[in-house]
Enzyme design. Structure first.
Site, short mmCIF file in Angstrom:
data_model
loop_
_atom_site.label_atom_id
_atom_site.label_comp_id
_atom_site.label_asym_id
_atom_site.label_seq_id
_atom_site.Cartn_x
_atom_site.Cartn_y
_atom_site.Cartn_z
N SER A 291 -17.11 67.78 203.13
CA SER A 291 -15.69 67.90 202.85
C SER A 291 -15.36 67.05 201.63
O SER A 291 -15.92 65.97 201.45
CB SER A 291 -14.90 67.40 204.06
N LYS A 297 -17.82 64.42 207.19
CA LYS A 297 -17.98 65.81 207.63
C LYS A 297 -19.29 66.45 207.18
O LYS A 297 -19.74 66.25 206.05
CB LYS A 297 -16.83 66.67 207.10
N GLU A 304 -20.66 80.01 209.24
CA GLU A 304 -19.34 80.63 209.09
C GLU A 304 -19.40 81.80 208.11
O GLU A 304 -18.74 82.82 208.29
CB GLU A 304 -18.32 79.59 208.64
#
Ligand code: ARG
Length: 478
Positions: A291, A297, A304
């Site tokens: 991130s 993160k 995804e």
């Protein structure tokens, strides 16, 4: 048409249909009608089809041996030129489509002889032939890639060994299974996907060449021989159907959409398993991203992206399906839409399958966490009921008794197998001495000893079978 066509000679500058027209086509119409930027990808197939058609014209006396050889040499040269162009379509040629470009190039090389090649042929049977050849080749590649994804899953199953995980219905813990069993569920799905892709390949392997515009060519071509030379399995039986149906494209796209849906499920499972809440797996850095704001993160982007392809692949199927709806016989220009959808879907399916294999190879199991989860959450409640059934209690009664025990255990903050025996017997007087053995994880797994069950020996046999089959299907990576 465009003047910027280099050395294409006097054949260029004119559409293949210009004789009937007094005026030039409008720019905007050309922008909609010209298909070279898209159908350029068919250039190798167009040249192969043209070589075979030239030979067929020779066999019926339209071309003599010398003319045939000059045309074949010209086409070979053009094929070499396309390698220099790579994937970039020669837009500056001003050609309407790939068929026009090849004909212009040929005429620039062999003179007016090049204009004989289109004798007895139409772009309608030509484009259907080209697209079928392209589809056959691309589906062969997709099948190989699907096999590779299956192999990656088998490798993960091997690495998982005897690691157990909870399985879920309604995303609520249900019963323990081997993680390898989870892997093989997707190997099975991919196997059916492969069968669908192979079916689509045989649907494509029917040769339309010789159908001409729509009624059949007037030359006594041996269509069977032509089809064989091009690598088709057979010939189309009706010329109207052959030039206008695109159900082979629909077969490829529907197989691809279903495969996309399957792999979106695999991605979703792994996304959930990779969350800190589950913590069953960790994704390698090679297939994760971070991130820009939150330094801690590590996001499962690859998964995804895999999950997200299902929409695009299903969209391509819906796109061509609706394009084909209510089209009158025979060819209509609506069909030009088929290629952009098919090319994109096949590119995306390739990416999807290869990225699946890569991501699965970078998936690392947290074995302790998996096994611990498989021992908690009352996953052995069915075992408890089965234990009572073995002692002669009717299943419905056993279910009630164990349900009450689970309620008490939840209240006491313990697992079912941690309840003291006097509390067990308070609910189920028939509970026997093997109670705790029967409730163990190992017993729970071993008892599922049916074909397709998660008993370790069944999973080992299934995995061994798959490994054997996948080696036999041709090993290797991508
Ligand atoms: N570009 C056309 C297509 O993709 C080729 C066939 C053209 N046929 C015609 N009658 N205009 O469908």
């Amino acid at each position: 048409m465009s003047a910027a066509h280099g050395d294409l000679g006097d054949a260029a500058d004119r559409a293949l249909w210009s004789g009937r027209f007094a005026e030039e086509p409008a720019e905007l119409f050309r922008a909609a009608n010209d298909s070279l930027p898209v159908d350029w990808r068919l250039v190798a197939q167009d040249i192969r089809g043209s070589r075979a058609w030239a030979a067929a014209l020779h066999s019926v006396g339209v071309l003599n041996a010398d003319e045939l050889n000059r045309i074949l040499d010209g086409l070979d040269e053009i094929l070499a030129v396309t390698r220099d162009h790579g994937v970039r379509p020669p837009i500056e040629s001003g050609a309407e489509d790939v068929h026009t470009w090849v004909e212009w190039e040929l005429t620039a090389r062999v003179g007016d002889l090049g204009k004989k090649l289109h004798t007895g042929r139409s772009r309608n049977d030509q484009v259907a032939t080209d697209l079928r050849l392209w589809t056959m080749e691309t589906l062969d590649d997709r099948v190989r890639e699907a096999r590779m994804a299956q192999r990656a899953l088998c490798e993960l199953a091997r690495r998982a060994g005897s690691t157990a995980v909870p399985s879920y219905t309604h995303l609520q813990r249900a019963q323990p299974v081997l993680f390898a069993h989870w892997c093989l569920a997707y190997v099975e799905m991919l196997d059916r996907d492969t069968a669908r892709l192979e079916h689509a390949r045989s649907a494509a392997a029917v040769c339309p060449l010789g159908s001409a515009a729509l009624a059949g060519t007037t030359y006594a071509i041996d269509r069977e021989r032509l089809a064989r030379e091009l690598g088709f399995d057979g010939v189309s039986g009706n010329s109207l159907d052959a030039v206008s149906d695109r159900d082979f494209v629909l077969d490829a796209l529907s197989a691809s959409a279903v495969c996309g849906v399957h792999l979106s499920r695999l991605a979703e499972d792994l996304i959930v398993y990779a969350s800190s809440e589950f913590g069953f797996v960790q994704l390698g850095d090679a297939v994760s991203s971070g991130s820009s704001l939150m330094p801690q993160k590590k996001n499962p982007d690859s998964l995804e992206l895999l999950r997200g392809k299902a929409g695009r692949l299903s969209g391509a199927f819906a796109n061509v399906l609706i394009t084909c709806k209510a089209l009158p016989l025979a060819y209509n220009k609506d069909l030009q839409e088929d290629k952009a959808a098919l090319f994109d879907a096949m590119d995306q399916l390739s990416l999807l399958l290869r990225l699946t294999a890569l991501t699965v190879r970078h998936t690392h199991l947290n074995e302790d966490r998996c096994n611990a989860a498989a021992r908690t959450g009352y996953l052995n409640a069915t075992e408890a009921a089965d234990h009572l059934v073995a002692a002669g209690v009717p299943f419905r009664t056993a279910h009630e008794q164990v349900g009450a025990m689970v309620r008490e255990a939840i209240g006491a903050g313990v697992e079912l197998h941690e309840l003291p025996m006097d509390r067990v017997r308070a609910h189920a007087p028939d509970a026997g001495p093997c109670w705790s053995d029967d409730l163990s994880l190992a017993a729970s797994l071993a008892r599922r000893d049916v074909v397709g069950g998660t008993a370790p020996k069944r999973v080992a046999a299934a995995l061994g079978d798959w490994e054997g089959r996948l080696v036999a299907d041709g090993g290797g990576g991508v």
